[in-house]
Design a protein around this motif. Structure first.
Motif, mmCIF file in Angstrom:
data_model
loop_
_atom_site.group_PDB
_atom_site.id
_atom_site.type_symbol
_atom_site.label_atom_id
_atom_site.label_comp_id
_atom_site.label_asym_id
_atom_site.label_seq_id
_atom_site.Cartn_x
_atom_site.Cartn_y
_atom_site.Cartn_z
ATOM 1 N N ILE A 1 0.846 -1.199 0.000
ATOM 2 C CA ILE A 1 0.000 0.000 0.000
ATOM 3 C C ILE A 1 0.879 1.247 0.000
ATOM 4 O O ILE A 1 0.658 2.178 -0.783
ATOM 5 N N ARG A 2 1.868 1.258 0.860
ATOM 6 C CA ARG A 2 2.752 2.422 0.962
ATOM 7 C C ARG A 2 3.554 2.628 -0.317
ATOM 8 O O ARG A 2 3.707 3.746 -0.798
ATOM 9 N N MET A 3 4.068 1.554 -0.898
ATOM 10 C CA MET A 3 4.851 1.662 -2.127
ATOM 11 C C MET A 3 3.972 2.168 -3.273
ATOM 12 O O MET A 3 4.371 3.060 -4.020
ATOM 13 N N ALA A 4 2.786 1.598 -3.411
ATOM 14 C CA ALA A 4 1.874 2.026 -4.474
ATOM 15 C C ALA A 4 1.523 3.499 -4.309
ATOM 16 O O ALA A 4 1.498 4.260 -5.279
ATOM 17 N N SER A 5 1.278 3.903 -3.083
ATOM 18 C CA SER A 5 0.961 5.301 -2.811
ATOM 19 C C SER A 5 2.127 6.212 -3.173
ATOM 20 O O SER A 5 1.941 7.284 -3.750
ATOM 21 N N HIS A 6 3.346 5.777 -2.873
ATOM 22 C CA HIS A 6 4.534 6.584 -3.184
ATOM 23 C C HIS A 6 4.727 6.794 -4.677
ATOM 24 O O HIS A 6 5.280 7.809 -5.089
ATOM 25 N N VAL A 7 4.300 5.837 -5.491
ATOM 26 C CA VAL A 7 4.457 6.007 -6.935
ATOM 27 C C VAL A 7 3.211 6.612 -7.572
ATOM 28 O O VAL A 7 3.125 6.722 -8.786
ATOM 29 N N GLY A 8 2.241 7.020 -6.741
ATOM 30 C CA GLY A 8 1.093 7.761 -7.246
ATOM 31 C C GLY A 8 -0.113 6.934 -7.622
ATOM 32 O O GLY A 8 -1.034 7.439 -8.275
ATOM 33 N N ILE A 9 -0.167 5.683 -7.226
ATOM 34 C CA ILE A 9 -1.338 4.863 -7.529
ATOM 35 C C ILE A 9 -2.411 5.197 -6.488
ATOM 36 O O ILE A 9 -2.165 5.097 -5.289
ATOM 37 N N PRO A 10 -3.593 5.597 -6.935
ATOM 38 C CA PRO A 10 -4.657 5.951 -5.986
ATOM 39 C C PRO A 10 -5.030 4.768 -5.091
ATOM 40 O O PRO A 10 -5.042 3.616 -5.539
ATOM 41 N N LEU A 11 -5.337 5.057 -3.836
ATOM 42 C CA LEU A 11 -5.667 4.001 -2.886
ATOM 43 C C LEU A 11 -6.909 3.221 -3.311
ATOM 44 O O LEU A 11 -7.020 2.027 -3.020
ATOM 45 N N ALA A 12 -7.817 3.850 -4.024
ATOM 46 C CA ALA A 12 -8.993 3.124 -4.530
ATOM 47 C C ALA A 12 -8.554 2.033 -5.506
ATOM 48 O O ALA A 12 -9.102 0.924 -5.502
#
Length: 161
Positions: free
Chosen positions: A76-87
């Motif tokens: 979750i944190r890695m995806a968020s760092h690269v700009g992938i929306p949490l949804a």
């Protein structure tokens, strides 16, 4: 002498006892999960509200995190760092097993879903870089004439008075 780590909420200085390594089936408190994952307690609560994490609850309604959720938190944190929306993260993670850490093939399939989005972001960033370099490189640095910085300025074509 074993190294001593600081535990969440500890005062100044190291704790008097080393932090024990959890056993594989041990449940972590929200503070321990935050400490081990590098996330904040508020972030873990937020992830739960969004349906990204489902910690267990004690009879006193306290959250307990199985260790396998640490991998989800990292993703979750890695995806968020690269700009992938949490949804998008929630949607993609819906297909992962809830009772264990995903295996290598499951992780690969999950991250493959974001490959195209990451490639598009890279292309956009490269285009922005090229425009920036071109703008600085032209030497005008003029707000009145620059079609990149000031594209809709109707006064730009008018001669200075």
């Amino acid at each position: 002498m074993p190294s001593q780590e600081r535990r969440p909420g500890a005062g100044r200085g190291p704790t008097p006892h080393p932090v024990p390594e959890p056993r594989p089936n041990e449940l972590l408190t929200v503070g321990e999960a935050a400490y081990r994952s590098g996330a904040t307690v508020a972030a873990l609560h937020h992830y739960e509200e969004l349906g990204l994490l489902t910690p267990q609850r004690t009879s006193g309604n306290q959250r307990r995190y199985p260790r396998h959720l640490l991998r989800r938190i990292a993703l979750i944190r890695m995806a968020s760092h690269v700009g992938i929306p949490l949804a998008d993260v929630r949607e993609a993670m819906a297909g992962l097993p809830a009772d264990r850490a995903p295996n290598r093939a499951e992780w690969r399939q999950l991250t493959g879903l974001w490959q195209e989005a990451i490639e598009e972001r890279l292309a956009t960033l490269q285009e922005m870089r090229d425009q920036f370099v071109a703008c600085i490189g032209c030497g005008c640095l003029s707000m009145a004439r620059c079609s990149i910085v000031n594209p809709r300025d109707r006064l730009a074509p008018r001669p200075p008075t």
